[in-house]
Write a protein that holds these residues in place. Structure first.
Motif: not given
Length: 142
Positions: A104-108, A113-115, A137, A139
């Protein structure tokens, strides 16, 4: 932290929220409806409040539109909502989504931070793909 408005649709599955993001008209509400049909609960459509608490990001209905979902060709319809659900995954509806991903990408969002996964919005099995994305993917429930 004070809750902030965020342009997205959100649903809850098994105590975890999925933020559904994308361009206007790409199908955020339609994906939410398909997930609700499969047992998800609406958090908010086309706008949610996000608040960071204890390292988690909580999603709740925006009071201006709480309990409403836009159903194309029908209008705004009432729908039960849930709130204060920890966000586990961001789904970005994107016509340029990759065919395969390694991770998964990581974004905020809201400083947390979240997948995130980009999913092709025109898939007939988009709701199933979204549920699988959450399983693989997302949390974990805290």
């Amino acid at each position: 932290m004070k809750a902030r408005a965020h342009q997205a649709t959100a649903v809850a599955i098994g105590g975890r929220a999925i933020l559904i993001e994308g361009a206007p008209g790409v199908g955020k509400s339609s994906l939410a409806l398909a997930l609700i049909d499969r047992g998800a609960r609406l958090v908010g459509d086309d706008g949610v409040l996000l608040a960071a608490e204890d390292g988690r990001l909580l999603a709740r209905p925006h009071p201006a539109i709480a309990g409403l979902i836009e159903v194309r060709n029908l209008g705004l319809l009432p729908m039960p909502v849930v709130g204060d659900v920890p966000v586990a995954l961001v789904v970005l509806l994107d016509h340029g989504a990759p065919r395969h991903v390694e991770a998964a990408e990581r974004v905020e969002r809201g400083g947390v931070p979240l997948p995130a996964l980009r999913l092709w919005p025109d898939s007939p099995v988009l709701a199933l793909r979204t549920e699988l994305a959450l399983q693989h993917y997302g949390l974990p429930v805290a």
